[in-house]
Design an enzyme around this catalytic site. Structure first.
Site, PDB file in Angstrom:
ATOM      1  N   ASP A  28      41.253  50.910  47.484  1.00 46.57           N
ATOM      2  CA  ASP A  28      42.681  50.519  46.087  1.00 46.57           C
ATOM      3  C   ASP A  28      41.666  49.954  45.076  1.00 46.57           C
ATOM      4  OD1 ASP A  28      45.584  50.426  45.275  1.00 46.57           O
ATOM      5  OD2 ASP A  28      44.241  48.745  44.657  1.00 46.57           O
ATOM      6  N   HIS A  64      48.411  43.292  48.801  1.00 46.85           N
ATOM      7  CA  HIS A  64      48.453  41.998  48.096  1.00 46.85           C
ATOM      8  C   HIS A  64      49.121  40.863  48.342  1.00 46.85           C
ATOM      9  CE1 HIS A  64      45.885  43.434  44.841  1.00 46.85           C
ATOM     10  NE2 HIS A  64      46.744  44.454  44.781  1.00 46.85           N
ATOM     11  N   ASP A 105      44.075  54.361  42.809  1.00 49.92           N
ATOM     12  CA  ASP A 105      44.131  54.047  40.956  1.00 49.92           C
ATOM     13  C   ASP A 105      43.162  53.634  40.691  1.00 49.92           C
ATOM     14  OD1 ASP A 105      44.046  51.394  43.045  1.00 49.92           O
ATOM     15  OD2 ASP A 105      45.874  49.877  42.636  1.00 49.92           O
ATOM     16  N   HIS A 131      42.286  47.451  42.943  1.00 54.32           N
ATOM     17  CA  HIS A 131      42.333  46.402  43.292  1.00 54.32           C
ATOM     18  C   HIS A 131      42.056  45.051  44.858  1.00 54.32           C
ATOM     19  CE1 HIS A 131      45.504  47.286  40.209  1.00 54.32           C
ATOM     20  NE2 HIS A 131      45.188  46.399  39.598  1.00 54.32           N
TER      21      HIS A 131
HETATM   22 ZN   LIG Z   1      45.650  48.934  43.450  1.00 54.36          ZN
END
Ligand SMILES: [Zn+2]
Ligand SMILES: [Zn+2]
Lengths: 558, 439
Positions: B151, B112, B240, B153
């Site tokens: 991931d 991120h 995740d 996200h």
């Molecule tokens: Zn994540």
């Protein structure tokens, strides 16, 4: 008076050390009879008892190749190997013997039982083993060091169908995580158990006959410590590969080692390299390999290289090499091919055996290759020293590159920087100058290095390493090696764990009749993690490792 | 004895003495059970599998990628530098030929973290994959690189850093941004004007299971990779998507992750998120390690795995099928114009409002790409945040033309004379000239 006996590949060495004066009271060397180790031990003892009063002997420390030989020669017993594996790498990869049974059942990393052991399958597996005539059994579970419930159930079931002669439960081998190693270690422990115990009985009988029935017997382990005989009867696997440890401990008894140091034990065909950090010998992180099988048997970190006094000298193109082959004894001892010892004779570093034979033989060998004798001899010696140096450098680098798991250790961790070299073994004195030139470090050759291994065996103290694991969310504390499990309150902390593991270890050794010196007790690892569930603290996950540090009960006075 | 088909290096660094806060998902305990599992399995006794210690990334390694304001030390702690260093170590093992593949099993994560850094977002401070990639390019020459981010996200940081780079293909599989942080990552977001189709976003609906992920791999990811022909494939291996993850809503399993790795065959995998530290990580990490080493992983199964409960709903399967029809077009037939931004005086300009959730910082940023016919163009970042006054970053790519280079130095000089920026930083990859002013 303590006796030390090191049963080696060719010789059995023995010494008697007077604890009060710190002097060697007697020493001897007899040939090793591999078919009858006991006779070699008895011969050595008889020799020693001719020199000292048997009533003054209180202890015998023994380093034996018995278990090692049994495994190497395949003189082992069939083992019923019963495992509860759970998810992960396919347990079929670890089939070590015919009577290997994977039972449905699983324990997870926290020690929760995630799948019950199937009693029907267990029944059938035990019956099949017994049908094949197995009388010793190994019960091994994945994560059994977190929760031994499956191993205990297997042991109960084995004994229910008629008592087994011996059962090894994996968690008793120690608390370290490594399921395949646990399987292999438990297997070998069972496989040599009967042979070892028969031998132990015979040793006791022999001691009685020699009038040494009152003597406490300890057995040397590969980790540079000893184990009371009574414990090693349950853990015979720990006695394997104790030879290098005897030599390394001998150096500690002979010298006062304080710094990061390198120990070279130069033998006939190999040089063993050991590393000391701030004066203490380094222990292998994982454990030794038995054949191709990694195990949990702790050992001193010793690296072997194929260079020794009997290693053959070669000329390949412009390059003079030494080893790793042995083509018979040196010229000085009537051999046909020049060896490192002959080269050392020629440069005047020693005068071993028939020096003239070395000189003439090497001169002829050099002439055939258009070299001068002196140049060839010097190049051979330099090659040997350089090869040893390269190996030492690799070993130290490997130690310094070992993974660590905290930022603190990564950025501020101790690095090993050797400051001194100790050399022992036959060619030690002769190699001294060459080693000094290769390393540019201070080199010491201890006196009486010839019996250092037996001295090491005699003076090595009892050691034991155990692990504690506590989970305050579950409210349980477990010391696998001792099979000790107790409930703990939620407030249980790292300090409590450190106190408990110390009391348990010292209590355990006292119970075995081998009380340890509390000053040698050492916590080697201690960590405490907060466990979090739904964003709130749910408990603490505590791991502590401790040991009675390898060392000697006293140093030798010269 | 087990023997790996591919020599695998695992750089394992759990940072057992570092956390964002005691109960934060990114805490000391995170990789504890993973290490327990890997040790108990005896993974590192397997012939061909070896564990390595990470190196530590330097300030230069970070400044090759990021504009850190006010400076690197203010936004990245030692733990971040070790995590990035771990990724670099993994890449080095592969680049030097010591290992066939490598897995940086390190924390904290980084995907991120964007080009400009004022603080921590989504638990990330510096982008560890980008620091690794640029370290590889610095030491081993420019490379065509594919980053596949698995991931849960959206890898918005990696996307931002490589938005204008046509030599880095960024593919992100993630839970649909309408249902999860950071709320971005739609197929229409496909790269800057000079790198159209080199960003491929695949937003998946909550509840996507093994079937859906593997369908996307087979029908979207693999065909695109086959066409792009990267010299290095990197997997941002967040975990995740697991059915037991506490902060997401997907139904992916350890078997699925292992199969995905087996298909993708990444040269380097780098751990990203994944916060089901007991129920998922031990099994997923083991599965990935085995798959990367070319070993059998068929017995790796979570204790609580229930195939019936985790079966993918038919309507989801239909939706994902349609997605698989649509998304490859992003790469193979990108739109003529970049969806995001506008042209002004020879520059292509985007305005971004960036929120640093972990640190509570707001940033307003203007990113301008110099439209150039000779190279992919100089990029200028003008940024101010609730933490820092206006700052300027200039990013000159490795293959920049002379005109872009001259422009970069001209802007730098004018900005110094005129003032107005508290911090100025130039990343000149072409001549390896890295300048900072005002620090
Ligand atoms: Zn994540
Ligand atoms: Zn240009």
């Amino acid at each position: 008076m303590i006796l030390g006996i090191d049963v080696g590949g060719t010789h059995t060495d023995a010494v008697a050390v007077d604890l009060g004066s710190g002097r060697i009271a007697a020493a001897c060397k007899v040939p090793t009879d591999h078919e009858d180790l006991l006779s070699s031990i008895v011969a050595a003892l008889t020799d020693i008892l001719g020199q000292v009063d048997k009533a003054s002997v209180s202890q015998l420390n023994l380093s034996t190749t018995l278990a090692t030989n049994a495994i190497v020669q395949g003189k082992t017993e069939d083992v019923g190997l019963l495992v509860s594996a759970g998810p992960g790498i396919d347990p079929d990869n670890y089939m070590l013997c015919r009577d290997y049974h994977v039972l449905p059942g699983a324990i997870d990393h926290r020690g929760f039982e995630t799948r019950r052991l199937d009693p029907g399958e267990l029944d059938r597996a035990v019956a099949a083993c017994r049908g094949h005539g197995c009388r010793v059994f190994a019960a091994v579970g994945k994560f059994s060091v977190r929760n031994p419930v499956h191993e205990n159930a297997i042991r109960r079931q084995v004994n229910k169908s008629g008592p087994a002669d011996f059962v090894t439960a994996g968690h008793e081998l120690g608390g370290r995580l490594n399921f395949p190693r646990r399987i292999a270690t438990a297997y070998f422990n069972c496989a040599v158990w009967r042979l070892y115990n028969t031998f132990a009985d015979a040793v006791h009988e022999a001691l009685d006959r020699l009038g040494l029935g009152h003597v406490a017997v300890n057995v040397l382990k590969a980790d540079g410590g000893t184990s009371p005989f009574v414990l090693s009867r349950r853990l015979p696997v720990q006695s394997i590969f104790s030879g290098p440890a005897a030599s390394v401990m001998g150096i500690i008894a002979l010298c006062d080692i304080n710094f990061d140091s390198i120990i070279l034990d130069i033998g006939g065909t190999t040089t063993d390299i050991a590393v000391f950090a701030s004066g203490a010998p380094l222990v292998e992180h994982d454990g030794i390999h038995i054949g191709s099988h990694p195990t949990l048997v702790r050992a001193l970190k010793v690296r072997s290289i194929g260079i020794g006094g009997d290693s053959a000298v070669y000329v390949i193109g412009d390059l003079v090499r030494v080893g790793p082959n042995r083509l018979g004894p040196c010229l000085a001892a009537g051999g046909r091919h020049p060896t490192l010892t002959d080269a050392l004779n020629c440069i005047g570093a020693c005068a071993h055996g028939d020096v003239q034979a070395s000189q003439q033989g090497l001169a002829a060998f050099a002439q055939e290759r258009s070299l001068s004798r002196e140049a060839l001899a010097q190049k051979a010696v330099d090659f040997a020293a350089r090869a040893i140096k390269d190996e030492v450098r690799d070993l130290v680098r490997e130690i310094n590159e070992r993974p660590v798991y905290t930022i603190h250790e990564l950025l501020e961790g101790q690095r090993i920087v050797p400051r001194k070299i100790y050399i022992m073994g036959g060619p030690a004195q002769a190699m001294r100058q060459a080693v000094f030139q290769a390393f540019s470090l201070s080199v010491e050759v201890p006196g009486e290095a010839a019996v250092a291994n037996a001295v090491g065996a005699a003076l090595t103290r009892i050691t034991r390493g155990i692990e504690l694991f506590a989970d305050t969310e579950k409210g349980a504390m477990f010391i696998p090696a001792l099979g000790h499990r107790e409930n703990v309150p939620r407030t249980y902390g790292l300090k409590d764990a450190e106190r408990d593991i110390k009391n348990q270890l010292l209590g355990h050794l006292a119970e075995l009749g081998a009380p340890a010196d509390a000053s040698a007790f050492q916590i080697t690892q201690a960590s405490c993690f907060n466990m979090v569930k739904d964003a709130a603290l749910s408990g603490k996950n505590i791991r502590v490792k401790c040991q009675i540090t390898p060392g000697v009960v006293r140093t030798l006075r010269r | 004895m087990l023997k790996a088909g591919k020599r695998l290096g695992v750089v394992f660094f759990p940072a057992y003495d570092w956390s964002i806060s005691p109960t934060h998902p990114e805490r000391e305990e995170r990789l504890l059970y993973t290490q327990d599992q890997l040790k108990e399995e005896g993974l590192f006794d397997t012939e061909g599998v070896r564990e390595y210690k990470p190196k530590v990334a330097s300030r230069e390694d970070v400044e090759r990628v990021h504009f850190c304001f006010p400076d690197v030390d203010a936004v990245a702690t030692r733990s971040h530098l070790i995590s990035a260093g771990g990724a670099m170590t993994a890449a080095g093992l592969v680049m030097e030929g010591e290992r066939d593949r490598a897995f940086a099993l390190v924390r904290p994560p980084g995907h991120h973290a964007m080009k400009v850094v004022h603080g921590s977002r989504g638990f990330c401070n510096i982008n560890i994959e980008a620091v690794m990639i640029e370290w590889v390019r610095e030491n081993y020459g420019p490379k065509r690189i594919a980053v596949v981010d698995t991931d849960c996200h959206h890898g918005d940081g990696t996307q931002d850093i490589y938005w204008h780079d046509p030599d880095v293909l960024f593919i992100s599989l993630h839970q649909d941004g309408r249902t999860l942080y950071p709320g971005t990552g739609f197929p229409r977001d496909c790269g800057g004007p000079k790198a159209m189709g080199r960003t491929v976003n695949i937003p998946l609906p909550p509840g996507t299971a093994d079937e859906g992920f593997l369908m996307v791999m087979e029908r979207v990811v693999m065909p695109i990779l086959e066409d792009f022909k990267p010299e290095l494939v990197i997997n941002s291996a967040g975990q995740d998507n697991h059915f037991s993850d506490p902060i997401t809503n997907m139904n992916f399993s350890a078997q699925g992750y292992a199969r995905l790795s087996e298909m993708l065959k990444p040269d380097i995998a780098v751990l990203e998120g994944g916060y089901s530290i007991q129920g998922a990580l031990p099994y997923v990490n083991l599965g990935i390690c085995l798959a990367m080493a070319g070993l059998d992983y068929s017995c790796v199964r979570e204790p609580q795995y229930d195939p019936k409960a985790l079966a993918q709903e038919p309507r989801l399967s239909e939706y994902i099928k349609e997605l698989c029809d649509l998304v490859p077009g992003v790469y193979f037939h990108p739109p003529a114009e970049s969806p995001d931004g506008f042209e002004a005086k020879g520059w292509f300009v985007r305005h971004k409002d960036i929120f640093y959730d972990t640190d509570g910082i707001n940033e307003a940023q203007t990113e301008s790409l110099l439209l150039c016919d000779h190279c992919r163009g100089l990029v200028k970042y003008e940024s101010r945040s609730s933490k820092n006054p206006p700052c300027l970053g200039l990013d000159l790519p490795i293959k920049a033309c002379d005109r872009c280079r001259d422009m970069a130095y001209k802007i730098l000089e004018e900005s110094q004379i005129k003032g107005g920026y508290r911090y100025l930083q130039l990343i000149n990859r072409k001549d390896r000239d890295y300048l900072r002013y005002g620090f």
